[in-house]
Scaffold this motif. Structure first.
Motif, PDB file in Angstrom:
ATOM      1  N   ALA A 200      50.967  35.074  34.656  1.00  0.00           N
ATOM      2  CA  ALA A 200      50.218  34.461  33.550  1.00  0.00           C
ATOM      3  C   ALA A 200      48.728  34.437  33.853  1.00  0.00           C
ATOM      4  O   ALA A 200      47.893  34.728  32.987  1.00  0.00           O
ATOM      5  CB  ALA A 200      50.737  33.054  33.286  1.00  0.00           C
ATOM      6  N   VAL A 201      48.376  34.101  35.105  1.00  0.00           N
ATOM      7  CA  VAL A 201      46.963  34.063  35.497  1.00  0.00           C
ATOM      8  C   VAL A 201      46.387  35.472  35.518  1.00  0.00           C
ATOM      9  O   VAL A 201      45.278  35.716  35.030  1.00  0.00           O
ATOM     10  CB  VAL A 201      46.802  33.396  36.879  1.00  0.00           C
ATOM     11  CG1 VAL A 201      45.344  33.415  37.312  1.00  0.00           C
ATOM     12  CG2 VAL A 201      47.325  31.966  36.838  1.00  0.00           C
ATOM     13  N   GLY A 202      47.149  36.418  36.068  1.00  0.00           N
ATOM     14  CA  GLY A 202      46.688  37.800  36.083  1.00  0.00           C
ATOM     15  C   GLY A 202      46.497  38.351  34.684  1.00  0.00           C
ATOM     16  O   GLY A 202      45.524  39.073  34.417  1.00  0.00           O
ATOM     17  N   GLY A 203      47.416  38.005  33.759  1.00  0.00           N
ATOM     18  CA  GLY A 203      47.267  38.452  32.377  1.00  0.00           C
ATOM     19  C   GLY A 203      46.044  37.852  31.705  1.00  0.00           C
ATOM     20  O   GLY A 203      45.333  38.529  30.950  1.00  0.00           O
ATOM     21  N   LEU A 209      40.034  36.951  29.718  1.00  0.00           N
ATOM     22  CA  LEU A 209      38.704  37.062  30.309  1.00  0.00           C
ATOM     23  C   LEU A 209      38.750  38.281  31.226  1.00  0.00           C
ATOM     24  O   LEU A 209      39.253  38.185  32.345  1.00  0.00           O
ATOM     25  CB  LEU A 209      38.381  35.791  31.100  1.00  0.00           C
ATOM     26  CG  LEU A 209      36.945  35.595  31.562  1.00  0.00           C
ATOM     27  CD1 LEU A 209      36.024  35.454  30.352  1.00  0.00           C
ATOM     28  CD2 LEU A 209      36.834  34.351  32.441  1.00  0.00           C
ATOM     29  N   PRO A 210      38.271  39.429  30.780  1.00  0.00           N
ATOM     30  CA  PRO A 210      38.584  40.711  31.436  1.00  0.00           C
ATOM     31  C   PRO A 210      37.885  40.942  32.780  1.00  0.00           C
ATOM     32  O   PRO A 210      37.205  41.955  32.986  1.00  0.00           O
ATOM     33  CB  PRO A 210      38.139  41.743  30.397  1.00  0.00           C
ATOM     34  CG  PRO A 210      37.024  41.070  29.662  1.00  0.00           C
ATOM     35  CD  PRO A 210      37.402  39.618  29.598  1.00  0.00           C
ATOM     36  N   LEU A 211      38.090  40.030  33.725  1.00  0.00           N
ATOM     37  CA  LEU A 211      37.474  40.192  35.037  1.00  0.00           C
ATOM     38  C   LEU A 211      38.101  41.343  35.820  1.00  0.00           C
ATOM     39  O   LEU A 211      37.463  41.902  36.716  1.00  0.00           O
ATOM     40  CB  LEU A 211      37.611  38.889  35.839  1.00  0.00           C
ATOM     41  CG  LEU A 211      37.059  37.605  35.206  1.00  0.00           C
ATOM     42  CD1 LEU A 211      37.170  36.454  36.197  1.00  0.00           C
ATOM     43  CD2 LEU A 211      35.620  37.793  34.767  1.00  0.00           C
ATOM     44  N   ALA A 212      39.353  41.680  35.490  1.00  0.00           N
ATOM     45  CA  ALA A 212      40.052  42.730  36.230  1.00  0.00           C
ATOM     46  C   ALA A 212      39.343  44.074  36.119  1.00  0.00           C
ATOM     47  O   ALA A 212      39.453  44.920  37.017  1.00  0.00           O
ATOM     48  CB  ALA A 212      41.487  42.859  35.726  1.00  0.00           C
ATOM     49  N   PHE A 213      38.602  44.283  35.036  1.00  0.00           N
ATOM     50  CA  PHE A 213      37.954  45.572  34.810  1.00  0.00           C
ATOM     51  C   PHE A 213      36.689  45.739  35.647  1.00  0.00           C
ATOM     52  O   PHE A 213      36.148  46.840  35.735  1.00  0.00           O
ATOM     53  CB  PHE A 213      37.605  45.736  33.332  1.00  0.00           C
ATOM     54  CG  PHE A 213      38.807  45.863  32.441  1.00  0.00           C
ATOM     55  CD1 PHE A 213      39.377  47.102  32.187  1.00  0.00           C
ATOM     56  CD2 PHE A 213      39.387  44.735  31.863  1.00  0.00           C
ATOM     57  CE1 PHE A 213      40.492  47.220  31.368  1.00  0.00           C
ATOM     58  CE2 PHE A 213      40.505  44.837  31.041  1.00  0.00           C
ATOM     59  CZ  PHE A 213      41.057  46.091  30.797  1.00  0.00           C
ATOM     60  N   VAL A 214      36.189  44.660  36.242  1.00  0.00           N
ATOM     61  CA  VAL A 214      34.961  44.741  37.029  1.00  0.00           C
ATOM     62  C   VAL A 214      35.193  45.504  38.324  1.00  0.00           C
ATOM     63  O   VAL A 214      34.433  46.419  38.672  1.00  0.00           O
ATOM     64  CB  VAL A 214      34.408  43.334  37.321  1.00  0.00           C
ATOM     65  CG1 VAL A 214      33.190  43.421  38.246  1.00  0.00           C
ATOM     66  CG2 VAL A 214      34.043  42.626  36.028  1.00  0.00           C
ATOM     67  N   ALA A 215      36.241  45.158  39.071  1.00  0.00           N
ATOM     68  CA  ALA A 215      36.453  45.793  40.374  1.00  0.00           C
ATOM     69  C   ALA A 215      37.917  46.073  40.687  1.00  0.00           C
ATOM     70  O   ALA A 215      38.230  47.064  41.330  1.00  0.00           O
ATOM     71  CB  ALA A 215      35.855  44.911  41.472  1.00  0.00           C
TER      72      ALA A 215
END
Length: 266
Positions: A200-203, A209-215
């Motif tokens: 859920a947190v990863g999603g 909040l698309p932080l995953a796309f940064v790094a």
């Protein structure tokens, strides 16, 4: 071209103004470097105590904070004055920008030279060199090009997120505090493989909040973990493009928000 020349001249003058106070100049560089100490501690513990994290080798994990820090350092250097927009709005300074013959966003970015970015980038570059040196990847021209694009995309995505906060501040000045919360989230979760967190947190950090796309996604694609993320592989691989599109959309939102700005008191 005339706008570029003016921006370059103003930036040079701002930099020379910072050099007038050498001790403060060096102190600000040190502050920028010290601010990243927590990431260096994380990298040290990772390399000395753990061999893997979430199915990633420690050398692969190191590429995530290196990419994030380098993207963040470039953001602070090139577009980071957007952080100060909330304060400018609360103080009414933004109103004076509106009557000048230069776009408001450009005036904000030329307000001062971010000396602390030099410290940020120095630490980030050192960490990136270390991550590449420890990596078992064969750094082909394609991988190098993708890494450069990923860093630039991460810079633009971070700028897009803070630009959205600035747009909210034009209507609700207290929204400036959201920027501090966002910065804390980037620093806390931006250096880890998100698959070690609850789904859920990863999603949320991917689609909310698309932080995953940064790094995280770029590092996953480079190290062969791109099929193990919460997003389709093509979307993870398109992270640099996502950063660019997000920034363009944020600038359109900024233009719309500024056209509807009625002053700090409404």
């Amino acid at each position: 071209m005339n706008a570029v020349r003016i921006a370059w001249r103003v930036t040079r003058l701002n930099f020379r103004a910072q050099l007038e106070y050498r001790s403060e100049f060096l102190m600000m560089i040190a502050v920028g470097a010290i601010w990243q100490v927590s990431v260096l501690v994380f990298a040290t513990v990772l390399l000395t105590r753990f061999t893997a994290m979430g199915g990633w080798d420690s050398s692969d994990v190191l590429l995530i904070p290196a990419t994030r820090m380098l993207a963040h350092g470039l953001f602070v250097l090139v577009l980071g004055r957007v952080h100060a927009l909330g304060r400018f709005i609360q103080e009414g300074v933004i109103d004076t920008y509106l009557v000048r013959p230069m776009p408001v966003h450009r005036q904000v970015q030329l307000q001062f030279f971010p000396t602390n970015a030099i410290g940020d980038l120095t630490v980030a570059a050192g960490l990136m060199v270390g991550a590449i040196a420890r990596s078992d990847l064969h750094w082909t021209p394609g991988r190098i090009t993708y890494l450069v694009a990923a860093v630039l995309g991460g810079m633009l995505l971070e700028a897009a997120l803070f630009t959205v906060v600035a747009c909210a501040s034009l209507r609700f000045p207290a929204a400036d505090y959201w920027g501090r919360w966002l910065e804390e989230l980037l620093g806390t979760f931006g250096s880890y493989p998100l698959n070690v967190l609850p789904r859920a947190v990863g999603g949320l950090l991917t689609y909310g909040l698309p932080l995953a796309f940064v790094a995280y996604f770029p590092a996953a694609v480079l190290t062969g973990h791109g099929h193990d993320t919460l997003a389709p592989y093509w979307l993870a691989a398109a992270s640099p493009l996502v950063g660019l599109l997000a920034y363009l959309a944020a600038r359109l939102l900024w233009k719309w928000s500024l056209n509807h700005y009625t002053g700090v008191n409404g």
